[in-house]
Design a protein around this motif. Structure first.
Motif, PDB file in Angstrom:
ATOM      1  N   LEU A 208      38.389  44.388  35.217  1.00 15.42           N
ATOM      2  CA  LEU A 208      37.765  43.260  34.329  1.00 15.42           C
ATOM      3  C   LEU A 208      36.406  43.354  33.885  1.00 15.42           C
ATOM      4  O   LEU A 208      36.138  43.553  32.802  1.00 15.42           O
ATOM      5  CB  LEU A 208      38.335  41.980  34.633  1.00 15.42           C
ATOM      6  CG  LEU A 208      38.120  40.769  33.910  1.00 15.42           C
ATOM      7  CD1 LEU A 208      38.735  41.022  32.423  1.00 15.42           C
ATOM      8  CD2 LEU A 208      38.719  39.334  34.296  1.00 15.42           C
ATOM      9  N   THR A 209      35.785  43.628  35.147  1.00 15.69           N
ATOM     10  CA  THR A 209      34.215  43.810  34.693  1.00 15.69           C
ATOM     11  C   THR A 209      33.788  45.004  34.056  1.00 15.69           C
ATOM     12  O   THR A 209      32.856  45.085  33.072  1.00 15.69           O
ATOM     13  CB  THR A 209      33.453  43.852  36.197  1.00 15.69           C
ATOM     14  OG1 THR A 209      34.051  42.628  37.019  1.00 15.69           O
ATOM     15  CG2 THR A 209      32.117  44.014  35.956  1.00 15.69           C
ATOM     16  N   THR A 210      34.641  46.065  34.387  1.00 13.42           N
ATOM     17  CA  THR A 210      34.247  47.185  33.522  1.00 13.42           C
ATOM     18  C   THR A 210      34.711  46.939  31.985  1.00 13.42           C
ATOM     19  O   THR A 210      34.084  47.464  31.114  1.00 13.42           O
ATOM     20  CB  THR A 210      35.036  48.474  33.987  1.00 13.42           C
ATOM     21  OG1 THR A 210      34.738  48.649  35.518  1.00 13.42           O
ATOM     22  CG2 THR A 210      34.617  49.750  33.441  1.00 13.42           C
ATOM     23  N   CYS A 211      35.810  46.467  31.830  1.00 17.86           N
ATOM     24  CA  CYS A 211      36.148  46.054  30.484  1.00 17.86           C
ATOM     25  C   CYS A 211      35.197  45.228  29.471  1.00 17.86           C
ATOM     26  O   CYS A 211      34.721  45.584  28.438  1.00 17.86           O
ATOM     27  CB  CYS A 211      37.616  45.425  30.491  1.00 17.86           C
ATOM     28  SG  CYS A 211      38.074  44.558  28.759  1.00 17.86           S
ATOM     29  N   ILE A 212      34.529  44.208  30.264  1.00 18.11           N
ATOM     30  CA  ILE A 212      33.310  43.535  29.607  1.00 18.11           C
ATOM     31  C   ILE A 212      32.240  44.335  29.374  1.00 18.11           C
ATOM     32  O   ILE A 212      31.883  44.275  28.265  1.00 18.11           O
ATOM     33  CB  ILE A 212      33.249  42.160  30.566  1.00 18.11           C
ATOM     34  CG1 ILE A 212      34.241  41.124  30.676  1.00 18.11           C
ATOM     35  CG2 ILE A 212      32.041  41.349  30.097  1.00 18.11           C
ATOM     36  CD1 ILE A 212      34.183  40.174  31.841  1.00 18.11           C
ATOM     37  N   GLN A 213      31.953  45.077  30.298  1.00 17.86           N
ATOM     38  CA  GLN A 213      30.591  45.845  30.215  1.00 17.86           C
ATOM     39  C   GLN A 213      30.774  46.813  28.895  1.00 17.86           C
ATOM     40  O   GLN A 213      29.937  47.179  28.116  1.00 17.86           O
ATOM     41  CB  GLN A 213      30.341  46.732  31.385  1.00 17.86           C
ATOM     42  CG  GLN A 213      29.919  45.784  32.657  1.00 17.86           C
ATOM     43  CD  GLN A 213      29.775  46.737  33.971  1.00 17.86           C
ATOM     44  OE1 GLN A 213      30.518  47.677  34.042  1.00 17.86           O
ATOM     45  NE2 GLN A 213      29.298  45.997  34.903  1.00 17.86           N
ATOM     46  N   LYS A 214      32.066  47.490  28.824  1.00 17.89           N
ATOM     47  CA  LYS A 214      32.315  48.323  27.686  1.00 17.89           C
ATOM     48  C   LYS A 214      32.338  47.754  26.478  1.00 17.89           C
ATOM     49  O   LYS A 214      32.013  48.254  25.420  1.00 17.89           O
ATOM     50  CB  LYS A 214      33.618  49.114  28.223  1.00 17.89           C
ATOM     51  CG  LYS A 214      34.148  50.234  27.258  1.00 17.89           C
ATOM     52  CD  LYS A 214      35.343  50.892  27.644  1.00 17.89           C
ATOM     53  CE  LYS A 214      35.906  51.998  26.587  1.00 17.89           C
ATOM     54  NZ  LYS A 214      37.112  52.595  27.038  1.00 17.89           N
ATOM     55  N   ASN A 215      32.986  46.665  26.224  1.00 16.80           N
ATOM     56  CA  ASN A 215      33.436  45.942  24.893  1.00 16.80           C
ATOM     57  C   ASN A 215      32.607  44.931  24.384  1.00 16.80           C
ATOM     58  O   ASN A 215      32.424  44.634  23.465  1.00 16.80           O
ATOM     59  CB  ASN A 215      34.883  45.570  24.917  1.00 16.80           C
ATOM     60  CG  ASN A 215      35.857  46.800  25.383  1.00 16.80           C
ATOM     61  OD1 ASN A 215      35.958  47.541  24.139  1.00 16.80           O
ATOM     62  ND2 ASN A 215      36.238  46.650  26.470  1.00 16.80           N
ATOM     63  N   ALA A 216      31.615  44.052  25.315  1.00 16.22           N
ATOM     64  CA  ALA A 216      31.260  42.840  24.939  1.00 16.22           C
ATOM     65  C   ALA A 216      30.090  43.257  23.903  1.00 16.22           C
ATOM     66  O   ALA A 216      30.149  42.394  22.864  1.00 16.22           O
ATOM     67  CB  ALA A 216      30.424  42.201  26.159  1.00 16.22           C
TER      68      ALA A 216
END
Length: 405
Positions: free
Chosen positions: A38-46
């Motif tokens: 989930l953290t990686t998803c935020i870092q990638k898309n935010a």
């Protein structure tokens, strides 16, 4: 003759979730691999989402409880990428709807906008305490917030910390954020408590920086305390007497781990003493709607949700100190309140570790007596006891002499 206008709009979805309708979140039994995903998803898309959607103000990760019929109705935990927007159900003409998922993580769109919590004022204090109301006046207009924790500055002596946006004008705040100003540029740096003309001290440092996905950003002002120095670690007096008035923060200790989950409390000038719950850290990015043509972005802040539907904070509470209990049951500071979604949350706290690092200090003001001070106090008590014993012995001798005669 009536003129008819045709206004084009797009409907994202007939269903939406307001922040008060969200499911209760729990973070127990969530695996490290799921947190990392989930953290990686935020870092990638935010950053991309915030730049493409002008009314998107918060990108945040959550884990929600899901009843699984496939596993005998047992509770499982699913990650969600939660997106807070100004008004859910519509999007600007030149934008596209959010995807239903990003990197395999479902999206959940909620209604609410991130706001900084500057505003209003209280009683004058003979010796200031944490959580008291402070004010700075610019061109006749008051800017008000909450004074947080104290520390000893190498150059300026005893100082307090608040949020920069609380006592800066919007124009000043943007200039500090974009590195176009310093303290010497301030029209005046006088700080009052609670309001003019009761001088407390002066602004000696402002640290304001925009955040990105790897750096939280910061927004603090350091106030040199010239008058009415604090004498203990107690909170400001509440309007109504409660047991929370016994709360003390005397050690100066801080809690810097992002692994904490549980109950926290804060004291702000508007909502006073309130409790909330610190959520599992999985990353977040917040963005204010344009301030004088500039969007202010923060990331990786501490997230606090309401406890028992009680409002945790509202405008005027910016700078309020936030505390949790450590393993020894002692009150420790985790950061200063920055802002949030008024009325329902979530609320966002600048991590104390970031604040200390940017100021260049390692600890906050301690009101606990040192061993030397304790030793001197004990010695004074012993001396007073010995004096009283001597007087008592003298009186006994005098009484015995009278009886013998």
């Amino acid at each position: 003759m009536k003129i008819k206008y045709k206004i084009d709009y797009l409907v994202k979805t007939p269903e939406f979730v307001k922040c008060t309708d969200t499911k209760e979140q729990t973070n127990k039994e969530v695996t490290d691999s799921e947190i990392k995903r989930l953290t990686t998803c935020i870092q990638k898309n935010a950053d991309g989402l915030l730049s493409k959607h002008k009314y998107l103000t918060i990108v945040q990760g959550y884990f929600i409880n899901v009843n699984s019929t496939k596993h005998n109705n047992s509770v499982i935990y699913e990650p969600r990428l939660v997106l807070y927007v100004l008004a859910k159900g519509f999007i600007p003409i030149d934008e596209y709807p959010f995807d239903s998922q990003y990197d395999g993580i479902k999206t959940e769109v909620r209604e609410g906008t991130f706001q900084l919590f500057g505003n209003q004022a209280n009683d004058i204090q003979d010796n200031i305490r944490m959580g008291c109301s402070i004010q700075r006046v610019i061109n006749g207009k008051p800017y008000i917030g909450t004074l947080g924790v104290f520390f000893e500055h190498q150059q300026h002596g005893l100082c307090g910390i608040t949020c920069g946006h609380a006592i800066l004008s919007p124009e000043e705040h943007i200039k500090f954020m974009t590195k176009q100003a310093n303290v010497d540029n301030l029209q005046n740096n006088i700080v009052f408590q609670p309001s003019e003309p009761n001088v407390l001290g002066q602004v000696v440092q402002v640290i304001s920086s925009l955040g990105d996905i790897f750096n939280s950003g910061n927004d603090i002002a350091v106030v040199k305390i010239d008058n009415r120095h604090p004498v203990n670690g107690k909170l400001s007096q509440q309007k109504q007497e409660t047991k929370e008035q016994e709360f003390e923060y005397t050690s100066g200790r801080v809690f810097t781990s992002n692994k904490y989950q549980g109950v926290c409390c804060k004291f702000g000038r508007t909502t006073e003493f309130t409790k909330g719950t610190v959520e599992l850290f999985v990353g977040n990015v917040t963005k204010t709607i344009e301030m004088h043509g500039t969007e202010v972005t923060y990331s990786n802040l501490i997230v606090v949700n309401q406890l028992n539907e009680c409002e945790f904070a509202c405008p005027g509470d910016s700078g309020a100190p936030v505390f949790v209990k450590d393993g020894d049951g002692e009150n420790v500071c985790i950061g200063l309140l920055l802002g949030g979604i008024p009325g329902c949350g979530p609320y966002y706290v600048i991590p104390i570790e970031k604040i200390l690092n940017d100021i260049g200090i390692t600890k906050l003001k301690s009101f606990s007596p040192s061993n030397a001070e304790l030793g001197r106090s004990i010695e004074k008590v012993e001396q007073n006891i010995n004096k009283k014993i001597d007087k008592l012995e003298q009186k006994i001798v005098e009484l015995l002499l009278k009886r013998s005669t």
